[in-house]
Design a protein around this motif. Structure first.
Motif, PDB file in Angstrom:
ATOM      1  N   VAL A  65       0.699  -1.228  -0.009  1.00  0.00           N
ATOM      2  CA  VAL A  65       0.113   0.176   0.108  1.00  0.00           C
ATOM      3  C   VAL A  65       0.954   1.269   0.152  1.00  0.00           C
ATOM      4  N   ALA A  66       2.013   1.129   0.720  1.00  0.00           N
ATOM      5  CA  ALA A  66       2.793   2.454   0.961  1.00  0.00           C
ATOM      6  C   ALA A  66       3.591   2.627  -0.402  1.00  0.00           C
ATOM      7  N   ARG A  67       3.719   1.476  -1.211  1.00  0.00           N
ATOM      8  CA  ARG A  67       4.348   1.844  -2.512  1.00  0.00           C
ATOM      9  C   ARG A  67       3.142   2.466  -3.548  1.00  0.00           C
ATOM     10  N   ALA A  68       2.089   1.640  -3.399  1.00  0.00           N
ATOM     11  CA  ALA A  68       1.082   2.108  -4.594  1.00  0.00           C
ATOM     12  C   ALA A  68       0.523   3.424  -4.056  1.00  0.00           C
ATOM     13  N   THR A  69       0.513   4.131  -3.008  1.00  0.00           N
ATOM     14  CA  THR A  69       0.432   5.547  -2.691  1.00  0.00           C
ATOM     15  C   THR A  69       1.300   6.608  -2.473  1.00  0.00           C
ATOM     16  N   SER A  70       2.757   6.046  -2.794  1.00  0.00           N
ATOM     17  CA  SER A  70       3.926   6.868  -2.717  1.00  0.00           C
ATOM     18  C   SER A  70       3.937   7.255  -1.398  1.00  0.00           C
ATOM     19  N   SER A  71       3.820   6.481  -0.403  1.00  0.00           N
ATOM     20  CA  SER A  71       3.779   6.962   0.923  1.00  0.00           C
ATOM     21  C   SER A  71       4.892   6.097   1.692  1.00  0.00           C
ATOM     22  N   THR A  72       4.783   6.430   3.128  1.00  0.00           N
ATOM     23  CA  THR A  72       5.594   5.447   3.966  1.00  0.00           C
ATOM     24  C   THR A  72       4.862   4.364   4.526  1.00  0.00           C
ATOM     25  N   VAL A  73       5.377   3.344   5.277  1.00  0.00           N
ATOM     26  CA  VAL A  73       4.668   2.455   5.904  1.00  0.00           C
ATOM     27  C   VAL A  73       4.154   3.026   7.102  1.00  0.00           C
ATOM     28  N   GLY A  74       4.890   3.838   7.797  1.00  0.00           N
ATOM     29  CA  GLY A  74       4.382   4.564   9.015  1.00  0.00           C
ATOM     30  C   GLY A  74       3.047   5.401   8.629  1.00  0.00           C
ATOM     31  N   ALA A  75       3.124   6.132   7.585  1.00  0.00           N
ATOM     32  CA  ALA A  75       1.971   6.830   7.135  1.00  0.00           C
ATOM     33  C   ALA A  75       0.485   5.753   6.906  1.00  0.00           C
ATOM     34  N   VAL A  76       0.901   5.077   6.354  1.00  0.00           N
ATOM     35  CA  VAL A  76      -0.115   4.016   6.003  1.00  0.00           C
ATOM     36  C   VAL A  76      -0.722   3.124   7.187  1.00  0.00           C
ATOM     37  N   LYS A  77       0.060   3.084   8.148  1.00  0.00           N
ATOM     38  CA  LYS A  77      -0.192   2.562   9.445  1.00  0.00           C
ATOM     39  C   LYS A  77      -1.108   3.536  10.217  1.00  0.00           C
ATOM     40  N   GLN A  78      -0.779   4.590  10.225  1.00  0.00           N
ATOM     41  CA  GLN A  78      -1.403   5.751  10.823  1.00  0.00           C
ATOM     42  C   GLN A  78      -2.935   6.128  10.276  1.00  0.00           C
ATOM     43  N   LYS A  79      -2.929   5.929   8.765  1.00  0.00           N
ATOM     44  CA  LYS A  79      -4.306   6.098   8.217  1.00  0.00           C
ATOM     45  C   LYS A  79      -5.007   5.170   8.392  1.00  0.00           C
ATOM     46  N   ALA A  80      -4.661   3.652   8.554  1.00  0.00           N
ATOM     47  CA  ALA A  80      -5.255   2.456   8.668  1.00  0.00           C
ATOM     48  C   ALA A  80      -5.872   2.752  10.365  1.00  0.00           C
ATOM     49  N   HIS A  81      -5.048   3.009  11.035  1.00  0.00           N
ATOM     50  CA  HIS A  81      -5.451   2.953  12.659  1.00  0.00           C
ATOM     51  C   HIS A  81      -6.563   3.998  12.879  1.00  0.00           C
ATOM     52  N   ARG A  82      -6.518   5.119  12.219  1.00  0.00           N
ATOM     53  CA  ARG A  82      -7.291   6.264  12.189  1.00  0.00           C
ATOM     54  C   ARG A  82      -8.657   5.616  11.746  1.00  0.00           C
ATOM     55  N   ALA A  83      -8.513   5.134  10.657  1.00  0.00           N
ATOM     56  CA  ALA A  83      -9.723   4.613  10.038  1.00  0.00           C
ATOM     57  C   ALA A  83     -10.613   3.472  10.700  1.00  0.00           C
ATOM     58  N   TYR A  84      -9.719   2.654  11.397  1.00  0.00           N
ATOM     59  CA  TYR A  84     -10.264   1.558  12.323  1.00  0.00           C
ATOM     60  C   TYR A  84     -10.830   2.111  13.418  1.00  0.00           C
ATOM     61  N   GLU A  85     -10.524   3.181  13.992  1.00  0.00           N
ATOM     62  CA  GLU A  85     -11.051   4.067  15.168  1.00  0.00           C
ATOM     63  C   GLU A  85     -12.397   4.431  14.915  1.00  0.00           C
ATOM     64  N   ARG A  86     -12.561   5.120  13.448  1.00  0.00           N
ATOM     65  CA  ARG A  86     -13.388   5.942  13.023  1.00  0.00           C
ATOM     66  C   ARG A  86     -14.588   4.757  12.923  1.00  0.00           C
ATOM     67  N   LEU A  87     -14.315   3.611  12.204  1.00  0.00           N
ATOM     68  CA  LEU A  87     -15.147   2.603  11.994  1.00  0.00           C
ATOM     69  C   LEU A  87     -15.756   1.958  12.881  1.00  0.00           C
ATOM     70  N   ARG A  88     -14.972   1.683  14.085  1.00  0.00           N
ATOM     71  CA  ARG A  88     -15.469   1.358  15.487  1.00  0.00           C
ATOM     72  C   ARG A  88     -16.631   2.313  15.815  1.00  0.00           C
ATOM     73  N   LYS A  89     -16.358   3.519  15.826  1.00  0.00           N
ATOM     74  CA  LYS A  89     -17.090   4.563  16.641  1.00  0.00           C
ATOM     75  C   LYS A  89     -18.572   4.256  15.617  1.00  0.00           C
ATOM     76  N   LEU A  90     -18.424   4.264  14.308  1.00  0.00           N
ATOM     77  CA  LEU A  90     -19.656   4.293  13.419  1.00  0.00           C
ATOM     78  C   LEU A  90     -20.500   3.085  13.653  1.00  0.00           C
ATOM     79  N   LEU A  91     -19.634   1.888  13.912  1.00  0.00           N
ATOM     80  CA  LEU A  91     -20.375   0.641  14.092  1.00  0.00           C
ATOM     81  C   LEU A  91     -21.072   0.782  15.337  1.00  0.00           C
ATOM     82  N   HIS A  92     -20.360   1.204  16.428  1.00  0.00           N
ATOM     83  CA  HIS A  92     -20.952   1.496  17.949  1.00  0.00           C
ATOM     84  C   HIS A  92     -22.302   2.258  17.765  1.00  0.00           C
ATOM     85  N   THR A  93     -22.383   3.384  16.950  1.00  0.00           N
ATOM     86  CA  THR A  93     -23.346   4.160  16.932  1.00  0.00           C
ATOM     87  C   THR A  93     -24.272   3.634  16.178  1.00  0.00           C
ATOM     88  N   TYR A  94     -24.077   2.867  15.293  1.00  0.00           N
ATOM     89  CA  TYR A  94     -25.241   2.126  14.457  1.00  0.00           C
ATOM     90  C   TYR A  94     -25.912   0.902  15.195  1.00  0.00           C
TER      91      TYR A  94
END
Length: 197
Positions: free
Chosen positions: A158-187
């Motif tokens: 993913v880092a290669r495909a998005t011209s990003s670093t692995v750390g940045a991909v991990k951070q985006k994934a972590h934030r996305a998972y947190e947001r999705l958990r909150k959305l599913l909890h609210t749902y």
């Protein structure tokens, strides 16, 4: 159904040595394009759908991606993983498609409202569809989650495909998972409060 589609596309790719077939595609093997298209198209289509493209637009982006892959297949370096290379091309096709759509929309005038489409059926487990959940995320997080979970790419790919670093991909994934958990909890809370099963 959607989780079955995701499992099916990941399982289908696991039986296909994509790097090998890409090399055969470069060598003009007539069976290679069909094998690659069958193995990768479901995940690529889901990738485009997760970025809020309607089905027809997602199909167009998928076709454009395969045309681009065909034109630049000589740039694939044998021995390198093919998935980051394919997703980088798909990502560029999506960006170009978005820009084209914006240009067209800026010059169009609405004449009358079109009839509403039939609503898509809810997934059997009562949860919102993957595309609906991911649509609530920022675009960069949508892209990363779709590549990781639907495309089956590794963090490095993913880092290669998005011209990003692995750390940045991990951070985006972590934030996305947190947001999705909150959305599913609210749902879940809304369904319990509303009396849904």
């Amino acid at each position: 159904m959607r989780s079955g589609l995701q499992e099916n596309s990941v399982a289908q790719r696991s039986f296909v040595d994509l790097d090998h077939w890409m090399e055969r595609y470069q060598q003009a093997d007539p069976a290679a394009p069909a094998t690659l298209i069958a193995a990768l198209s479901p995940a690529l289509l889901c990738f485009f759908r997760s970025q809020q493209a309607n089905r027809e637009h997602a199909d167009d982006l998928l076709q454009d991606t395969w045309l681009r892959i065909h034109r630049v297949r000589h740039t694939y370096r044998p021995g390198e993983p093919v998935l980051p290379w394919v997703y980088a091309i798909a990502r560029r096709a999506g960006v170009d498609g978005y820009r084209k759509t914006r240009r067209i929309a800026a010059h169009e005038i609405a004449v009358e409202a079109l009839p509403a489409r039939f609503a898509q059926s809810e997934p059997p487990n009562g949860l919102p569809a993957f595309e609906d959940l991911v649509a609530a995320l920022p675009e960069a997080q949508q892209e990363v989650i779709t590549m990781l979970k639907v495309g089956g790419l590794s963090l490095e790919e993913v880092a290669r495909a998005t011209s990003s670093t692995v750390g940045a991909v991990k951070q985006k994934a972590h934030r996305a998972y947190e947001r999705l958990r909150k959305l599913l909890h609210t749902y879940a809370e809304d369904n319990v409060a509303g009396g849904a099963p």
